[in-house]
Write a protein that holds these residues in place. Structure first.
Motif, mmCIF file in Angstrom:
data_model
loop_
_atom_site.group_PDB
_atom_site.id
_atom_site.type_symbol
_atom_site.label_atom_id
_atom_site.label_comp_id
_atom_site.label_asym_id
_atom_site.label_seq_id
_atom_site.Cartn_x
_atom_site.Cartn_y
_atom_site.Cartn_z
ATOM 1 N N ALA A 50 1.226 -1.044 -0.166
ATOM 2 C CA ALA A 50 0.006 0.378 0.138
ATOM 3 C C ALA A 50 0.865 1.560 0.310
ATOM 4 C CB ALA A 50 -0.740 -0.287 1.478
ATOM 5 N N ALA A 51 2.089 1.268 0.843
ATOM 6 C CA ALA A 51 3.063 2.140 0.829
ATOM 7 C C ALA A 51 3.784 2.537 -0.649
ATOM 8 C CB ALA A 51 4.051 2.081 1.366
ATOM 9 N N GLY A 52 3.483 1.682 -1.917
ATOM 10 C CA GLY A 52 4.308 1.615 -2.831
ATOM 11 C C GLY A 52 5.374 1.108 -3.053
ATOM 12 N N VAL A 53 5.700 -0.185 -2.497
ATOM 13 C CA VAL A 53 6.491 -0.887 -2.616
ATOM 14 C C VAL A 53 6.311 -2.009 -3.331
ATOM 15 C CG1 VAL A 53 8.422 -2.758 -1.099
ATOM 16 C CG2 VAL A 53 7.420 -0.074 0.243
ATOM 17 N N LYS A 54 7.140 -2.157 -4.670
ATOM 18 C CA LYS A 54 7.089 -3.380 -5.062
ATOM 19 C C LYS A 54 8.055 -4.098 -5.130
ATOM 20 C CE LYS A 54 4.576 -0.218 -7.985
ATOM 21 N NZ LYS A 54 2.981 -0.421 -7.559
ATOM 22 N N SER A 55 9.470 -4.104 -4.749
ATOM 23 C CA SER A 55 10.076 -4.676 -4.840
ATOM 24 C C SER A 55 10.620 -4.957 -2.772
ATOM 25 C CB SER A 55 11.393 -4.972 -5.765
ATOM 26 O OG SER A 55 12.008 -4.254 -6.363
ATOM 27 N N VAL A 56 12.162 -5.530 -2.500
ATOM 28 C CA VAL A 56 13.005 -5.250 -1.337
ATOM 29 C C VAL A 56 14.224 -5.280 -2.134
ATOM 30 C CG1 VAL A 56 10.606 -5.647 0.336
ATOM 31 C CG2 VAL A 56 12.044 -7.705 -0.656
ATOM 32 N N PRO A 57 15.133 -4.754 -1.410
ATOM 33 C CA PRO A 57 14.967 -3.716 0.108
ATOM 34 C C PRO A 57 14.321 -2.267 -0.677
ATOM 35 C CG PRO A 57 17.120 -4.133 -0.905
ATOM 36 C CD PRO A 57 16.118 -5.358 -1.530
ATOM 37 N N ALA A 58 13.167 -2.047 0.230
ATOM 38 C CA ALA A 58 12.911 -0.746 -0.282
ATOM 39 C C ALA A 58 12.722 -0.434 1.468
ATOM 40 C CB ALA A 58 11.728 -0.472 -0.625
ATOM 41 N N ILE A 59 12.586 1.247 1.005
ATOM 42 C CA ILE A 59 12.480 2.181 2.717
ATOM 43 C C ILE A 59 11.551 3.339 1.951
ATOM 44 C CG2 ILE A 59 14.168 3.136 1.250
ATOM 45 C CD1 ILE A 59 15.026 4.347 5.049
ATOM 46 N N VAL A 60 10.965 3.368 2.757
ATOM 47 C CA VAL A 60 9.952 4.250 2.072
ATOM 48 C C VAL A 60 9.886 5.731 3.366
ATOM 49 C CG1 VAL A 60 7.184 5.034 2.436
ATOM 50 C CG2 VAL A 60 8.110 2.474 1.586
ATOM 51 N N MET A 61 10.187 6.581 2.319
ATOM 52 C CA MET A 61 10.410 7.550 3.765
ATOM 53 C C MET A 61 9.390 9.092 3.249
ATOM 54 S SD MET A 61 13.930 7.638 3.367
ATOM 55 C CE MET A 61 14.522 9.512 3.971
ATOM 56 N N GLY A 62 8.679 10.155 3.552
ATOM 57 C CA GLY A 62 7.887 10.950 3.223
ATOM 58 C C GLY A 62 6.453 11.096 2.818
ATOM 59 N N GLY A 63 6.369 9.353 2.087
ATOM 60 C CA GLY A 63 5.195 9.253 1.761
ATOM 61 C C GLY A 63 5.852 8.085 0.751
ATOM 62 N N GLN A 64 7.095 8.536 0.504
ATOM 63 C CA GLN A 64 7.552 7.592 -1.022
ATOM 64 C C GLN A 64 8.453 6.666 -0.508
ATOM 65 O OE1 GLN A 64 7.125 9.036 -3.823
ATOM 66 N NE2 GLN A 64 7.730 8.207 -4.796
ATOM 67 N N PRO A 65 8.359 5.394 -1.735
ATOM 68 C CA PRO A 65 8.945 4.335 -1.519
ATOM 69 C C PRO A 65 10.239 4.726 -2.329
ATOM 70 C CG PRO A 65 7.503 3.951 -3.597
ATOM 71 C CD PRO A 65 7.026 5.389 -2.582
ATOM 72 N N TYR A 66 11.645 4.043 -2.165
ATOM 73 C CA TYR A 66 12.567 3.780 -2.449
ATOM 74 C C TYR A 66 13.204 2.767 -2.656
ATOM 75 C CZ TYR A 66 12.581 9.212 -1.956
ATOM 76 O OH TYR A 66 12.262 10.703 -1.833
ATOM 77 N N HIS A 67 13.583 2.208 -3.534
ATOM 78 C CA HIS A 67 13.710 0.914 -4.068
ATOM 79 C C HIS A 67 15.046 0.545 -4.102
ATOM 80 C CE1 HIS A 67 9.837 0.642 -5.199
ATOM 81 N NE2 HIS A 67 9.649 -0.622 -3.986
ATOM 82 N N ILE A 68 16.133 -0.376 -3.602
ATOM 83 C CA ILE A 68 17.360 -0.205 -3.366
ATOM 84 C C ILE A 68 17.829 -2.113 -3.781
ATOM 85 C CG2 ILE A 68 19.319 -0.715 -1.572
ATOM 86 C CD1 ILE A 68 17.481 1.613 -0.091
ATOM 87 N N ASN A 69 18.925 -1.501 -5.531
ATOM 88 C CA ASN A 69 19.278 -2.933 -5.653
ATOM 89 C C ASN A 69 18.062 -3.555 -5.790
ATOM 90 O OD1 ASN A 69 20.454 -4.803 -6.754
ATOM 91 N ND2 ASN A 69 22.052 -4.902 -5.348
ATOM 92 N N PHE A 70 17.513 -4.875 -6.088
ATOM 93 C CA PHE A 70 16.781 -6.027 -6.553
ATOM 94 C C PHE A 70 16.742 -7.282 -5.775
ATOM 95 C CE2 PHE A 70 13.651 -8.810 -8.145
ATOM 96 C CZ PHE A 70 12.426 -8.306 -7.735
ATOM 97 N N GLY A 71 16.209 -7.174 -4.163
ATOM 98 C CA GLY A 71 16.412 -8.668 -3.614
ATOM 99 C C GLY A 71 15.360 -9.712 -4.004
ATOM 100 N N ALA A 72 13.812 -9.422 -3.721
ATOM 101 C CA ALA A 72 12.562 -9.812 -4.068
ATOM 102 C C ALA A 72 12.209 -9.105 -3.956
ATOM 103 C CB ALA A 72 12.502 -10.591 -3.121
#
Length: 78
Positions: A50-72
């Motif tokens: 719901a926060a917009g995460v499409k893959s992990v690892p990811a961090i959500v800051m200020g309501g915006q998801p930021y995807h880091i590399n691609f784990g799963a």
């Protein structure tokens, strides 16, 4: 008061490396970081999605998801 950031991961080596990098890079005076291991907390997968995460690892800051590399993909964790 620090803003909240949520770091979502699945425990893979890519995720653990990203968690360590995020912990070292985020200013604790600006952000209170919550670490969420979705493999151990599967009930929070829907929250991450719901926060917009499409893959992990990811961090959500200020309501915006930021995807880091691609784990799963988040779909794999459902």
């Amino acid at each position: 008061m620090a803003d909240k950031a949520i770091f979502y991961h699945a425990g893979c080596t890519v995720c653990v490396d990203a968690e360590q990098a995020v912990a070292a890079a985020i200013d604790p005076a600006r952000y209170q970081v919550e670490i969420v291991h979705l493999g151990e907390q599967p009930r929070r997968v829907a929250e991450a999605e719901a926060a917009g995460v499409k893959s992990v690892p990811a961090i959500v800051m200020g309501g915006q998801p930021y995807h880091i590399n691609f784990g799963a993909s988040i779909d794999v964790l459902k």
